[in-house]
Scaffold this motif. Structure first.
Motif, PDB file in Angstrom:
ATOM      1  N   SER A  31       0.829  -1.198   0.000  1.00 40.26           N
ATOM      2  CA  SER A  31       0.000   0.000   0.000  1.00 40.26           C
ATOM      3  C   SER A  31       0.868   1.255   0.000  1.00 40.26           C
ATOM      4  N   GLN A  32       0.399   2.271  -0.722  1.00 41.95           N
ATOM      5  CA  GLN A  32       1.115   3.549  -0.741  1.00 41.95           C
ATOM      6  C   GLN A  32       0.450   4.569   0.181  1.00 41.95           C
ATOM      7  N   ILE A  33      -0.487   4.117   1.001  1.00 39.54           N
ATOM      8  CA  ILE A  33      -1.290   5.054   1.801  1.00 39.54           C
ATOM      9  C   ILE A  33      -0.422   6.029   2.602  1.00 39.54           C
ATOM     10  N   ASP A  34       0.622   5.511   3.240  1.00 38.70           N
ATOM     11  CA  ASP A  34       1.470   6.386   4.073  1.00 38.70           C
ATOM     12  C   ASP A  34       2.108   7.491   3.246  1.00 38.70           C
ATOM     13  N   ILE A  35       2.458   7.151   1.998  1.00 39.05           N
ATOM     14  CA  ILE A  35       3.132   8.135   1.145  1.00 39.05           C
ATOM     15  C   ILE A  35       2.164   9.255   0.738  1.00 39.05           C
ATOM     16  N   HIS A  36       0.907   8.868   0.416  1.00 36.84           N
ATOM     17  CA  HIS A  36      -0.061   9.873  -0.056  1.00 36.84           C
ATOM     18  C   HIS A  36      -0.746  10.603   1.096  1.00 36.84           C
ATOM     19  N   ALA A  37      -0.770   9.997   2.283  1.00 33.99           N
ATOM     20  CA  ALA A  37      -1.529  10.575   3.407  1.00 33.99           C
ATOM     21  C   ALA A  37      -1.097  12.008   3.696  1.00 33.99           C
ATOM     22  N   ARG A  38       0.195  12.281   3.546  1.00 39.34           N
ATOM     23  CA  ARG A  38       0.673  13.637   3.878  1.00 39.34           C
ATOM     24  C   ARG A  38       0.119  14.689   2.920  1.00 39.34           C
ATOM     25  N   TYR A  39      -0.349  14.244   1.730  1.00 40.38           N
ATOM     26  CA  TYR A  39      -0.952  15.192   0.774  1.00 40.38           C
ATOM     27  C   TYR A  39      -2.473  15.203   0.888  1.00 40.38           C
ATOM     28  N   GLY A  40      -3.046  14.335   1.696  1.00 43.69           N
ATOM     29  CA  GLY A  40      -4.501  14.282   1.881  1.00 43.69           C
ATOM     30  C   GLY A  40      -5.226  13.575   0.746  1.00 43.69           C
ATOM     31  N   GLY A  41      -4.501  12.888  -0.116  1.00 47.82           N
ATOM     32  CA  GLY A  41      -5.127  12.154  -1.226  1.00 47.82           C
ATOM     33  C   GLY A  41      -4.042  11.614  -2.147  1.00 47.82           C
ATOM     34  N   VAL A  42      -4.449  10.830  -3.142  1.00 48.18           N
ATOM     35  CA  VAL A  42      -3.474  10.193  -4.031  1.00 48.18           C
ATOM     36  C   VAL A  42      -2.890  11.214  -5.019  1.00 48.18           C
ATOM     37  N   VAL A  43      -1.564  11.274  -5.093  1.00 46.53           N
ATOM     38  CA  VAL A  43      -0.891  12.131  -6.079  1.00 46.53           C
ATOM     39  C   VAL A  43      -0.488  11.230  -7.243  1.00 46.53           C
ATOM     40  N   PRO A  44      -1.132  11.366  -8.403  1.00 44.28           N
ATOM     41  CA  PRO A  44      -0.939  10.408  -9.502  1.00 44.28           C
ATOM     42  C   PRO A  44       0.515  10.169  -9.895  1.00 44.28           C
ATOM     43  N   GLU A  45       1.304  11.215 -10.022  1.00 40.89           N
ATOM     44  CA  GLU A  45       2.699  11.061 -10.450  1.00 40.89           C
ATOM     45  C   GLU A  45       3.508  10.273  -9.414  1.00 40.89           C
TER      46      GLU A  45
END
Ligand code: KG4
Ligand code: ZN
Length: 338
Positions: A31-45
């Motif tokens: 899961s990439q959840i931890d990586i995207h969590a800091r942006y508040g949503g999924v960053v496509p790139e």
């Protein structure tokens, strides 16, 4: 018959081996959840770059006890989803299929979610264990009504047989999962919103008056008004976060349960099949099981959210039907179920 499933449509890099469309042999999800969590949503790139880093280790782990001769087909999600993310899975699948001379099977992610209901659960993984509500999971009967509730979709689909789908309802604005994610942001509960709201709501009372969009005479859904009503309540002040979370969850569940059961009665289906990340919500599945006049199948939570076992299960039925893809298989980010 062993199928390797590959899933990279959004923010999970996943690979799994499933035997005969129902037995999970291996199931790996990074899961990439931890990586995207800091942006508040999924960053496509960020998501596609992360898939590139993890896809080979994830496939290697899923294949740990097998060699390529043991694999009869490679099923991969080709849409809907983020273009850059889908491209990673599809190209890896094509490369392996070509190099190892294995059949390639393109799978629609939404169809994949539905097929999580064919996967035999391990007894300890049932979300409803011990509550007298367990169902036999791999005895799907047609015609059935599938409710797919994920981050990008809220679809009601009549399924008359394998590969026979008729979409009878959809969301007109936000998807149910998207509504959970936005409501969590309004309440300051973090990302992803569904699990955060479920956890907060567990200690709250659903005492706030929030609207339900019934959209009478259609099987469509709408959740954006509910989200806006929550925003107004919060900005008027003095709202308990846990009560707001419980009230919001109940409002979403009410609409999904009542409208799906209404459609199931009208269409005289044998069963209701839940799927997609929001189906991991325990309160939602409990409401369905308590109120539905026909059996309700719910995959265990880890098979509701994105995974590759569901893609492999779906791929098995395509393989059986002879719907194999060519090496020109391309991603279709806007793919739907019709
Ligand atoms: O199916 P999924 O993993 O990915 C997509 O295909 O979109 O669904 C993700 C969505 C997110 O919006 C997430 O907040 C929601 O499913 N979700 C939940 C729960 N777990 C995940 N919503 C409500 N309750 C949950 N327990
Ligand atoms: Zn999904």
């Amino acid at each position: 018959m062993r199928i390797l499933g590959i899933e990279t449509s959004c923010d999970e890099t996943a690979a799994a081996i499933v035997e005969d469309g129902s037995r999970i042999i291996s199931n790996v999800v990074a899961s990439q959840i931890d990586i995207h969590a800091r942006y508040g949503g999924v960053v496509p790139e960020v998501a596609s770059r992360q898939h590139l880093l993890t896809i080979i280790p994830v496939i290697s782990q899923a294949m740990a006890s097998f060699s390529w001769q043991d694999i009869n087909g490679i099923a991969v999600t080709f849409g809907p989803g983020l273009a850059g993310s889908l491209l990673v899975g599809v190209n890896v699948a094509k490369a392996i299929a070509l190099a190892k001379k294995i059949a390639l099977i393109g799978v629609n992610h939404l169809e994949g979610h539905i097929y999580a209901n064919w996967l035999a659960p391990s007894p300890e993984s049932s979300p409803l264990k011990g509550e007298g509500t367990e169902r036999v999971k791999y005895a799907v009967k047609f015609p059935c009504l599938c409710l797919i509730v994920s981050g990008g979709h809220s679809d009601l689909v009549l399924m008359k047989g394998h590969g026979q789908f008729e979409k009878i309802g959809r969301t007109r604005d936000d998807a149910a999962g998207e509504a959970f994610d936005k409501a969590a942001r309004i309440l300051g509960l973090g990302y992803p919103g569904g699990p955060a709201i479920e956890q907060a709501g567990a200690s709250g009372i659903p005492c706030l008056a929030l609207p339900r969009a019934w959209l009478k005479d259609t099987h469509d859904f709408s959740f954006s008004g509910l989200k806006t009503a929550l925003w107004h309540l919060v900005h008027k002040g003095e709202v308990s976060v846990v009560d707001a979370a419980a009230s919001f969850q109940l409002a979403v569940a009410d609409v999904l349960v009542v409208k799906t059961i209404e459609a199931a009665k009208q269409l005289k289906v044998e069963q209701i099949l839940l799927s997609g990340g929001v189906a991991a919500n325990k309160m939602l599945s409990q409401q369905f099981l308590a109120k539905s006049p026909v059996p309700v199948l719910v995959p265990p939570p880890q098979l509701c959210t994105d995974n590759a076992a569901m893609v492999a299960a779906c791929g098995y039925y395509h393989f059986q039907a002879g719907t194999i893809s060519g090496y020109d298989l391309d991603v279709v980010p806007g793919l739907s179920l019709e």
